[in-house]
Write a protein that holds these residues in place. Sequence first.
Motif, PDB file in Angstrom:
ATOM      1  N   MET A   5      44.753  49.661  26.579  1.00  0.00           N
ATOM      2  CA  MET A   5      44.229  50.444  26.324  1.00  0.00           C
ATOM      3  C   MET A   5      43.556  50.497  25.556  1.00  0.00           C
ATOM      4  O   MET A   5      44.333  50.173  24.687  1.00  0.00           O
ATOM      5  N   SER A   6      42.264  50.890  25.762  1.00  0.00           N
ATOM      6  CA  SER A   6      41.170  50.795  24.930  1.00  0.00           C
ATOM      7  C   SER A   6      40.661  52.326  25.151  1.00  0.00           C
ATOM      8  O   SER A   6      40.554  52.366  26.087  1.00  0.00           O
ATOM      9  N   VAL A   7      40.029  51.873  23.455  1.00  0.00           N
ATOM     10  CA  VAL A   7      39.064  53.034  23.326  1.00  0.00           C
ATOM     11  C   VAL A   7      38.138  53.441  24.666  1.00  0.00           C
ATOM     12  O   VAL A   7      37.420  54.514  25.293  1.00  0.00           O
ATOM     13  N   ALA A   8      37.538  52.188  24.663  1.00  0.00           N
ATOM     14  CA  ALA A   8      36.363  51.982  25.927  1.00  0.00           C
ATOM     15  C   ALA A   8      37.034  52.698  27.189  1.00  0.00           C
ATOM     16  O   ALA A   8      35.521  53.096  28.375  1.00  0.00           O
ATOM     17  N   HIS A   9      37.744  52.227  27.624  1.00  0.00           N
ATOM     18  CA  HIS A   9      38.758  52.778  28.461  1.00  0.00           C
ATOM     19  C   HIS A   9      39.007  54.684  28.690  1.00  0.00           C
ATOM     20  O   HIS A   9      40.238  54.821  29.911  1.00  0.00           O
ATOM     21  N   ILE A  10      38.685  54.636  27.795  1.00  0.00           N
ATOM     22  CA  ILE A  10      39.377  56.522  27.556  1.00  0.00           C
ATOM     23  C   ILE A  10      38.408  57.747  28.535  1.00  0.00           C
ATOM     24  O   ILE A  10      37.358  57.003  27.792  1.00  0.00           O
ATOM     25  N   ARG A  11      38.881  58.603  28.444  1.00  0.00           N
ATOM     26  CA  ARG A  11      38.000  59.935  28.511  1.00  0.00           C
ATOM     27  C   ARG A  11      36.894  59.860  28.065  1.00  0.00           C
ATOM     28  O   ARG A  11      37.374  60.169  26.325  1.00  0.00           O
ATOM     29  N   GLU A  12      36.005  60.840  27.924  1.00  0.00           N
ATOM     30  CA  GLU A  12      35.235  61.038  26.285  1.00  0.00           C
ATOM     31  C   GLU A  12      35.269  62.578  25.931  1.00  0.00           C
ATOM     32  O   GLU A  12      35.830  62.521  24.584  1.00  0.00           O
ATOM     33  N   SER A  13      35.811  63.263  26.785  1.00  0.00           N
ATOM     34  CA  SER A  13      35.843  64.142  26.242  1.00  0.00           C
ATOM     35  C   SER A  13      37.508  65.206  26.598  1.00  0.00           C
ATOM     36  O   SER A  13      38.278  64.945  27.481  1.00  0.00           O
ATOM     37  N   TRP A  14      38.119  65.813  24.922  1.00  0.00           N
ATOM     38  CA  TRP A  14      38.997  66.097  24.967  1.00  0.00           C
ATOM     39  C   TRP A  14      38.940  67.574  24.218  1.00  0.00           C
ATOM     40  O   TRP A  14      37.910  68.368  23.662  1.00  0.00           O
ATOM     41  N   ASP A  15      40.261  68.403  24.111  1.00  0.00           N
ATOM     42  CA  ASP A  15      40.545  69.455  23.473  1.00  0.00           C
ATOM     43  C   ASP A  15      40.900  69.236  22.131  1.00  0.00           C
ATOM     44  O   ASP A  15      40.668  70.374  21.436  1.00  0.00           O
ATOM     45  N   VAL A  16      41.437  68.488  21.581  1.00  0.00           N
ATOM     46  CA  VAL A  16      41.685  68.038  20.260  1.00  0.00           C
ATOM     47  C   VAL A  16      41.660  66.447  20.034  1.00  0.00           C
ATOM     48  O   VAL A  16      42.966  65.889  20.846  1.00  0.00           O
TER      49      VAL A  16
END
Length: 520
Positions: free
Chosen positions: A1-12
Motif C-alpha cells: 500500500m502506498s500514499v497514492a492508493h489511500i483515501r484523501e479524507s480522514w477524521d484524524v
Amino acid sequence: MSVAHIRESWDVIVVGGGITGAGVLSESVRMGLRALLLEKNDFAWGTSSRSSKLVHGGLRYLKEGRLHLTYESVCHRQRLLEEAPGLVEPIGFLMPVYRDRGPGRWSLAAGLTMYDLMAGRRAHRYYDAGGFAEMVPRLKTEHLAGGFRFMDAQVDDARLVQRLINEAGEKGGTALNYTEVTRVCRDAGGKVKGVSARGNETGDEKMLSAPVVINATGSWAETLHASPKKGLHLRPLRGSHLMLPAWRLPVHQALTLVHPDDERPLFIIPWEGALMLGTTDIDHKGDLSEEVVMDLREADYMIQCLRTYFPGEDLGLKDCIASYAGIRPVLSRGKKPPSEESREHVVWKENGLVTVTGGKLTTFRVLAADALRAASEWLPEGVSVKTDEPAFTPAPDMPKQRRGLGRSTWRRLCGRYGQAAPDMIAQADARDLVFIPGTFTLWAELPMLAQKEQIRHLSDLLMRRMRLGILAPAGGREHLDRIQALCRPVLDWDDARWQAERRMYTEHWQYAHAVPGANG
Ligand SMILES: Cc1cc2nc3c(=O)[nH]c(=O)nc-3n(C[C@H](O)[C@H](O)[C@H](O)COP(=O)(O)OP(=O)(O)OC[C@H]3O[C@@H](n4cnc5c(N)ncnc54)[C@H](O)[C@@H]3O)c2cc1C
C-alpha cells in the motif's frame, strides 16, 4: 500500500509511527474515527525501538519527587501486564547495597515501600550479603551489605508498537511506513486542513485532508510545530546500550548498578536471550535526520561500570555483540544535567494541530488520551476517549495442539501476534518451529512477518519486527541465507534486490550497531 492508493479524507491524521503515534492511532480507532498514521521511516524506527524496554514506574522519578509520574506509570504497568501477557512480562530487579557508596539501605527501602503502596501490593524484599550474592554469583562482595529484590516489567518495544498498529489495522485504521509528512496544510484563516505526504520509496506526493493533525514525532516534534512556550524546547539526549551474550555473566534478573564515576544508575537486563547494558544520558550533537550511533566514550563508560562490579570477569568491549542508541524526547529549559531533566510529556495545540511529545513507553495511553482530548473540538461530535477499555484484543487461549512448543513460547507468540499466532504456527513447517540461535524467535515467524507487516527493507524485518540485529553477533549475518530462503516466497524481491538488501543491511549494521572499539 502506498500514499497514492489511500483515501484523501480522514477524521484524524497522526504523524509518527513510534509508541506515541501508535497509541494515538489505536485510541482513535477505538473511538470510531477514520484514522491514518504516517511514518517517514519504518514503524518504531525512532526511539521506540531503542529504549531500555522497561515497562516501569521508574524508581528514579520517585527519588526526584515526581510522585504523579511514578503513580501513573505503576498503574499502566499493571494494566499492560494484564492486557498483554507474553509481550509485557514481569521481571525481578536486584539492587545491591554497598557500605562504601550510596544509595543506602533505608533510603531504598523507603522508595520501594512507596513503589509497592502505589501498586497495591508488597513486592520487595531485603537480602543480606550472602543471600544477595547467591542471586548474582561473581558480583563484587567487598563492602556488600546486602540488597533488595523488587518487581517491574519488560517488553519488546518495537513489537509493542507493531501490535498496536496491527490491531488498529484490523479494526479499520490505516498506517503507512516510509511516508513522510512534508508540511501541515492550513486554510486562509490558518486552520489546519490536512497534510502533504510523500512516499519516501515511491516519490508519490499527495495532499490528505483532516480537521485535526496529531504530531507524535517525538524528538522531531518541533520541525512541525514550534514550541509555544518561551525557552522550552526539545533537548535531544542520547541514551545508548550494549548487548552481551547471556552466557557471559550470571545475571538472571535485572540488576541496577551505581556507576562509580557519577553515581548514575545503570541497568544490566536479561532480554530475549541476551543481556542489555544501559544506558547513557548525554547531549546529542549529531544531525537528527541521521541514524543515531553510540560513541566509544559511552561504551567505555558502561564497560567500566561492569568491570567495577564484576572484577574477576575480565569484561571488555570484546565481549559485546551489538550496540544501539536512541534519543529521548525531553522538554528542557536547558539548564539541568541531562539525567535530572523531567520525563513528563507535553501537549500543545494550535488551530487543529496537536503535538504530544516527551513521556515514556509505559504511559503511551496517557499521552494518546491527552492528545485526543486536546483534539476533541475538531473531532466529530459525540466521540470520546475510551481509556477504560483494554488496549489490546485479548490473546487467544492456549491451543490444545501445541506442535511441540512449550507454554512460554506460546505465551510469547500470543503476546506478539495476538489472534494471528495460532494460524501462523498451524501453517509452519515443523523444521521451522525452533529458535533462531541466540534468540527466542522461531524461524517460522519470519515469513509471516515478511508477508504481513509492511516490510520494505531487510533491516525492517531484522532490526524491528524481530530483533536479530541486536541479539546475534554481527547482526545475524550467518543466518541470512536461511532468512532469504524462508522469506523469498512472500517478498517480491528478485536476486539483485536480495543482494542489495543484504548488502545494505550489513553495511547499516556495521555503521550503527557494531560495538565501538571492538571488531564488529
Ligand atoms: C535510551 C533510552 C531508554 C529508554 N528506556 C525507556 C524504558 O525503559 N521505558 C520507558 O517507558 N521509556 C523509555 N524511554 C523513553 C521512550 O523510549 C520514549 O519516550 C518513546 O519511545 C518515545 O516515543 P515517540 O513515539 O514519542 O517517539 P519515536 O519513537 O522517536 O517516534 C517518532 C517517529 O516520528 C517519525 N517522524 C519524524 N518526523 C516525521 C515526519 N515528518 N513524518 C512522518 N514521520 C515522522 C520518526 O521517524 C519516528 O519514528 C527510553 C528512551 C531512551 C532514549
